[in-house]
Design an enzyme around this catalytic site. Structure first.
Site, PDB file in Angstrom:
ATOM      1  N   HIS A  77      69.138  73.386  18.303  1.00 38.74           N
ATOM      2  CA  HIS A  77      68.551  74.052  17.293  1.00 38.74           C
ATOM      3  C   HIS A  77      69.363  74.154  16.144  1.00 38.74           C
ATOM      4  CE1 HIS A  77      65.356  77.174  16.517  1.00 38.74           C
ATOM      5  NE2 HIS A  77      65.600  76.702  15.222  1.00 38.74           N
ATOM      6  N   ARG A 110      59.292  74.500  17.191  1.00 44.58           N
ATOM      7  CA  ARG A 110      59.299  75.515  18.458  1.00 44.58           C
ATOM      8  C   ARG A 110      59.313  74.978  19.613  1.00 44.58           C
ATOM      9  NH1 ARG A 110      61.681  77.474  14.737  1.00 44.58           N
ATOM     10  NH2 ARG A 110      61.696  79.672  13.774  1.00 44.58           N
ATOM     11  N   GLU A 122      64.920  78.853  25.231  1.00 47.35           N
ATOM     12  CA  GLU A 122      66.330  78.669  24.383  1.00 47.35           C
ATOM     13  C   GLU A 122      67.302  79.579  24.397  1.00 47.35           C
ATOM     14  OE1 GLU A 122      66.456  77.990  19.796  1.00 47.35           O
ATOM     15  OE2 GLU A 122      65.083  76.650  20.816  1.00 47.35           O
TER      16      GLU A 122
END
Length: 321
Positions: free
Chosen positions: A282, A234, A263
């Site tokens: 991601h 994360r 993000e």
């Protein structure tokens, strides 16, 4: 396997062994892979108001009010911090996440990022045949020490991959229980000790108050000028301003990030301008294959639910993972 919390015993006590009593809602859409998993386990997909189990493949937005009879909620993500922040979880029923379900693919991505950094693929992609500059900085994983911070499912898949490359693995887990194949396993409170020994670092820990900005000015100073940091966990585990300072000062070798904070990153994020940084969007666990990868472990958990066995990847209420 993580045993269920006491407050959720109802969902894990011995079942009837009758899979026909397994009524499962798959929401917010009836994904065909997960429907097939339910039916393959002998269960039936029903509306939420009739279900004993909810398989939720959305985010916290739009999460439904749960009927009294729902005993178990299966979430489709490994990281559930957004569900925790929105107050979705309760202590009345069992909650599972997808921790470990996607571990193999994420471990492959972590290794790819680490090799891209250490073999200077990243820097080479930013230049045109800069052999004189790149050649002296190419390194090998043979004989290197790689720290895995948060060596759960992903870490356990990554250890043999690193071993095959000739690396020595240093594992950090919450409990400090030995990780198979790791040269050393220590509890989380000894993280800085491990960072000081490592050539490279892979972050695979959950996002919790304890891990927020785990990588910061102080911990970056423990690393070596050739160290690469890989984050497949994360974004908030890294203080990105501190990371930028360390990179531009030459304190570490580089960073390979599949997650960022925020993000997505802003288009003008200064990390994009560095030839010691690679950012993938991601995709270590690609969304297009998420439910396909989840189907097998879900089917196993449904079998366990029917047979009254402990479920896989039970969330520890109050810890957020």
């Amino acid at each position: 396997m993580i045993p269920s919390p006491p407050s959720a015993d109802r969902a894990n006590r011995p079942g009837t062994g009758d899979a026909t009593a397994l009524r499962v809602a798959v929401e917010p859409t009836r994904d065909p892979h997960l429907v097939a998993a339910v039916e393959g386990a002998g269960g039936s997909v029903v509306p939420l108001e009739e279900a004993r189990v909810l398989v939720w493949i959305g985010g916290p937005d739009g999460f439904p009010a749960l009927p009294q009879q729902v005993e178990w909620v299966a979430l489709s993500t490994a990281g559930i911090e957004h569900f925790v922040a929105e107050g979705v979880l309760d202590d009345r029923r069992t909650w599972t996440n997808a921790s470990g379900f996607y571990a193999r693919g994420v471990a492959e991505h972590a290794l790819a990022l680490l090799l891209a950094g250490t073999r200077q693929v990243v820097r080479s992609a930013h230049t045109r045949w800069a052999k004189d500059a790149v050649d002296p900085t190419v390194r090998t994983l043979r004989g290197a020490s790689v720290a895995i911070i948060g060596a759960g499912g992903i870490g356990r898949e990554l250890v043999p991959l690193l071993t095959a490359c000739g690396a020595r693995t240093l594992a950090v887990t919450r409990s400090g229980r030995p990780v198979e194949g790791a040269a050393l396993t220590v509890p989380a409170e000894r993280t800085e000790e491990v960072l000081a020994q490592a050539d490279h670092v892979v972050l695979a820990a959950p996002d919790t108050p304890e891990t927020r900005h785990l990588i910061n000015d102080r911990t970056l100073a423990l690393l070596r000028p050739h160290s690469w940091i890989v984050n497949v966990a994360r974004g908030p585990l890294i203080d990105q301003a501190a990371l930028y300072r360390a990179l531009t000062a030459g304190l570490i070798g580089g960073a390979a990030l599949d997650v960022t904070d925020p993000e997505p990153p802003a288009p003008d994020d200064p990390l994009f301008g560095l030839d010691t940084v690679v950012i993938t969007p991601h995709v270590a666990n690609p969304a297009g294959r998420l439910t396909e990868e989840m189907a097998g472990p879900l089917a196993e958990n449904l079998r366990r639910f029917v047979d009254g066995e402990d479920l896989l990847s039970v969330v520890e209420y109050g810890r957020g993972y």
